[in-house]
Design a protein around this motif. Structure first.
Motif, PDB file in Angstrom:
ATOM      1  N   ILE A   1       0.870  -1.175   0.000  1.00 37.36           N
ATOM      2  CA  ILE A   1       0.000   0.000   0.000  1.00 37.36           C
ATOM      3  C   ILE A   1       0.903   1.221   0.000  1.00 37.36           C
ATOM      4  O   ILE A   1       1.671   1.426   0.936  1.00 37.36           O
ATOM      5  CB  ILE A   1      -0.944   0.023   1.216  1.00 37.36           C
ATOM      6  N   ILE A   2       0.814   2.005  -1.064  1.00 42.52           N
ATOM      7  CA  ILE A   2       1.574   3.242  -1.166  1.00 42.52           C
ATOM      8  C   ILE A   2       0.659   4.339  -0.635  1.00 42.52           C
ATOM      9  O   ILE A   2      -0.127   4.927  -1.359  1.00 42.52           O
ATOM     10  CB  ILE A   2       1.988   3.552  -2.630  1.00 42.52           C
ATOM     11  N   GLY A   3       0.705   4.558   0.670  1.00 42.09           N
ATOM     12  CA  GLY A   3      -0.175   5.533   1.295  1.00 42.09           C
ATOM     13  C   GLY A   3      -0.372   5.229   2.762  1.00 42.09           C
ATOM     14  O   GLY A   3       0.346   4.419   3.356  1.00 42.09           O
ATOM     15  N   ASN A   4      -1.381   5.881   3.341  1.00 42.06           N
ATOM     16  CA  ASN A   4      -1.724   5.735   4.757  1.00 42.06           C
ATOM     17  C   ASN A   4      -3.006   4.931   4.885  1.00 42.06           C
ATOM     18  O   ASN A   4      -3.821   4.891   3.957  1.00 42.06           O
ATOM     19  CB  ASN A   4      -1.947   7.115   5.388  1.00 42.06           C
ATOM     20  N   ILE A   5      -3.206   4.343   6.054  1.00 46.46           N
ATOM     21  CA  ILE A   5      -4.441   3.609   6.331  1.00 46.46           C
ATOM     22  C   ILE A   5      -5.054   4.144   7.623  1.00 46.46           C
ATOM     23  O   ILE A   5      -4.378   4.275   8.638  1.00 46.46           O
ATOM     24  CB  ILE A   5      -4.192   2.095   6.485  1.00 46.46           C
ATOM     25  N   LYS A   6      -6.359   4.437   7.540  1.00 45.77           N
ATOM     26  CA  LYS A   6      -7.140   4.767   8.733  1.00 45.77           C
ATOM     27  C   LYS A   6      -8.402   3.926   8.653  1.00 45.77           C
ATOM     28  O   LYS A   6      -9.166   4.024   7.683  1.00 45.77           O
ATOM     29  CB  LYS A   6      -7.479   6.261   8.780  1.00 45.77           C
ATOM     30  N   THR A   7      -8.617   3.077   9.658  1.00 45.99           N
ATOM     31  CA  THR A   7      -9.745   2.158   9.634  1.00 45.99           C
ATOM     32  C   THR A   7     -10.101   1.742  11.053  1.00 45.99           C
ATOM     33  O   THR A   7      -9.326   1.975  11.981  1.00 45.99           O
ATOM     34  CB  THR A   7      -9.419   0.913   8.766  1.00 45.99           C
TER      35      THR A   7
ATOM     36  N   VAL B   1      -0.406   4.003   9.883  1.00 45.29           N
ATOM     37  CA  VAL B   1      -1.617   3.217  10.118  1.00 45.29           C
ATOM     38  C   VAL B   1      -2.224   3.717  11.424  1.00 45.29           C
ATOM     39  O   VAL B   1      -1.542   3.804  12.442  1.00 45.29           O
ATOM     40  CB  VAL B   1      -1.325   1.713  10.218  1.00 45.29           C
ATOM     41  N   ASP B   2      -3.524   4.062  11.364  1.00 42.87           N
ATOM     42  CA  ASP B   2      -4.266   4.535  12.528  1.00 42.87           C
ATOM     43  C   ASP B   2      -5.559   3.727  12.578  1.00 42.87           C
ATOM     44  O   ASP B   2      -6.370   3.792  11.638  1.00 42.87           O
ATOM     45  CB  ASP B   2      -4.562   6.033  12.382  1.00 42.87           C
ATOM     46  N   CYS B   3      -5.736   2.933  13.632  1.00 49.88           N
ATOM     47  CA  CYS B   3      -6.918   2.081  13.715  1.00 49.88           C
ATOM     48  C   CYS B   3      -7.289   1.841  15.172  1.00 49.88           C
ATOM     49  O   CYS B   3      -6.505   2.114  16.071  1.00 49.88           O
ATOM     50  CB  CYS B   3      -6.671   0.754  12.997  1.00 49.88           C
ATOM     51  N   SER B   4      -8.479   1.312  15.376  1.00 49.55           N
ATOM     52  CA  SER B   4      -8.893   0.936  16.721  1.00 49.55           C
ATOM     53  C   SER B   4      -8.380  -0.454  17.069  1.00 49.55           C
ATOM     54  O   SER B   4      -7.977  -0.714  18.198  1.00 49.55           O
ATOM     55  CB  SER B   4     -10.417   0.972  16.845  1.00 49.55           C
TER      56      SER B   4
ATOM     57  N   VAL C   1       5.223  -4.738   7.437  1.00 53.01           N
ATOM     58  CA  VAL C   1       6.205  -3.671   7.563  1.00 53.01           C
ATOM     59  C   VAL C   1       5.479  -2.349   7.335  1.00 53.01           C
ATOM     60  O   VAL C   1       4.825  -2.169   6.303  1.00 53.01           O
ATOM     61  CB  VAL C   1       7.358  -3.836   6.549  1.00 53.01           C
ATOM     62  N   ILE C   2       5.588  -1.445   8.296  1.00 53.48           N
ATOM     63  CA  ILE C   2       4.942  -0.133   8.209  1.00 53.48           C
ATOM     64  C   ILE C   2       6.036   0.917   8.103  1.00 53.48           C
ATOM     65  O   ILE C   2       6.895   1.020   8.994  1.00 53.48           O
ATOM     66  CB  ILE C   2       4.024   0.107   9.427  1.00 53.48           C
ATOM     67  N   GLY C   3       5.997   1.702   7.021  1.00 55.71           N
ATOM     68  CA  GLY C   3       7.051   2.661   6.719  1.00 55.71           C
ATOM     69  C   GLY C   3       7.054   3.901   7.582  1.00 55.71           C
ATOM     70  O   GLY C   3       8.034   4.636   7.597  1.00 55.71           O
ATOM     71  N   ASP C   4       5.971   4.161   8.295  1.00 54.80           N
ATOM     72  CA  ASP C   4       5.937   5.322   9.182  1.00 54.80           C
ATOM     73  C   ASP C   4       5.532   4.849  10.575  1.00 54.80           C
ATOM     74  O   ASP C   4       6.245   4.054  11.160  1.00 54.80           O
ATOM     75  CB  ASP C   4       5.000   6.407   8.646  1.00 54.80           C
ATOM     76  N   SER C   5       4.399   5.274  11.119  1.00 50.16           N
ATOM     77  CA  SER C   5       4.008   4.939  12.495  1.00 50.16           C
ATOM     78  C   SER C   5       2.727   4.113  12.527  1.00 50.16           C
ATOM     79  O   SER C   5       1.921   4.158  11.600  1.00 50.16           O
ATOM     80  CB  SER C   5       3.806   6.221  13.313  1.00 50.16           C
ATOM     81  N   LEU C   6       2.551   3.393  13.636  1.00 49.77           N
ATOM     82  CA  LEU C   6       1.352   2.600  13.883  1.00 49.77           C
ATOM     83  C   LEU C   6       0.725   3.075  15.177  1.00 49.77           C
ATOM     84  O   LEU C   6       1.370   3.072  16.232  1.00 49.77           O
ATOM     85  CB  LEU C   6       1.693   1.108  13.988  1.00 49.77           C
ATOM     86  N   LYS C   7      -0.541   3.495  15.083  1.00 43.11           N
ATOM     87  CA  LYS C   7      -1.298   3.900  16.262  1.00 43.11           C
ATOM     88  C   LYS C   7      -2.544   3.022  16.337  1.00 43.11           C
ATOM     89  O   LYS C   7      -3.378   3.037  15.430  1.00 43.11           O
ATOM     90  CB  LYS C   7      -1.712   5.375  16.170  1.00 43.11           C
ATOM     91  N   VAL C   8      -2.638   2.242  17.421  1.00 41.47           N
ATOM     92  CA  VAL C   8      -3.785   1.367  17.634  1.00 41.47           C
ATOM     93  C   VAL C   8      -4.489   1.862  18.898  1.00 41.47           C
ATOM     94  O   VAL C   8      -3.940   1.767  19.991  1.00 41.47           O
ATOM     95  CB  VAL C   8      -3.357  -0.112  17.774  1.00 41.47           C
TER      96      VAL C   8
END
Length: 191
Positions: free
Chosen positions: A42-48, A73-76, A87-94
């Motif tokens: 995925i070339i981009g960010n994910i919010k879900t 990636v920002d998710c609940s 592999v996440i190229g930036d940050s992961l917030k759960v």
């Protein structure tokens, strides 16, 4: 990604469209997010609400594969899968529960890892920036760690406080393993 591409196995017939896919752009939804491809970039960010890395069993994929995400990636809820490399190229917030307790899996975050509850007993995650875990079972390590015992980042709260937080302290003996119980909580909160 160059460092991790050798970890992606070609165990399936490449003629199937669902074996390798690339998605360009951000993904933003308030539902469940699951991919059909065994290996995806995925070339981009994910919010879900829930990023679930489980493989699509109807396509014949029971474990393994990879997900590479170039952004945040920002998710609940976040669930890895057996034998899956993420592999996440930036940050992961759960914001609620990060479930990483899957054998032979790997979760690597280039920058920061923040989660309210980390489920990763014996299966850690690695992050290149700061690691913040409020509750959980397990630990995380800094990218490039040299001494896991000394560098492990554990939850801020104790194991018993973590079980109280999830409301599972009375149910653990019934289940025998915490991983199944945490997965059931995630499923219940996403149905």
């Amino acid at each position: 990604m160059e460092s991790y591409k050798s970890c992606v196995s070609k165990s399936y017939d490449e003629k199937y469209d669902q074996e390798f896919q690339i998605y360009f752009g951000d993904i933003d939804n308030d539902e469940f997010l699951k991919f059909d491809a065994l290996n995806i970039i995925i070339i981009g960010n994910i919010k879900t609400k829930w990023l679930n890395a489980v493989n699509n069993y109807t396509l014949g994929y029971d474990e393994g594969g990879s997900i590479f995400i170039t952004g945040n990636v920002d998710c609940s809820y976040f669930s890895n899968h057996y034998g899956k490399l993420i592999v996440i190229g930036d940050s992961l917030k759960v914001n609620k529960i990060l479930d990483n307790a899957f054998e032979d899996s790997a979760l690597i975050i280039k920058n920061n890892l923040t989660t309210e509850y980390f489920n990763g007993l014996d299966i850690w995650a690695e992050a290149g920036g700061f690691i913040k875990i409020e509750y959980g079972d397990g630990y995380c390590l800094p990218l490039g760690y040299t001494n896991a015992k000394e560098q492990a980042v554990k939850p801020k709260n104790s194991e018993s406080e973590s079980h109280q937080f999830l409301g599972i302290e009375d149910k653990i003996t019934e289940y025998g393993d915490r991983e199944s119980l945490v997965r059931e909580i995630i499923e219940q909160n996403n149905n």
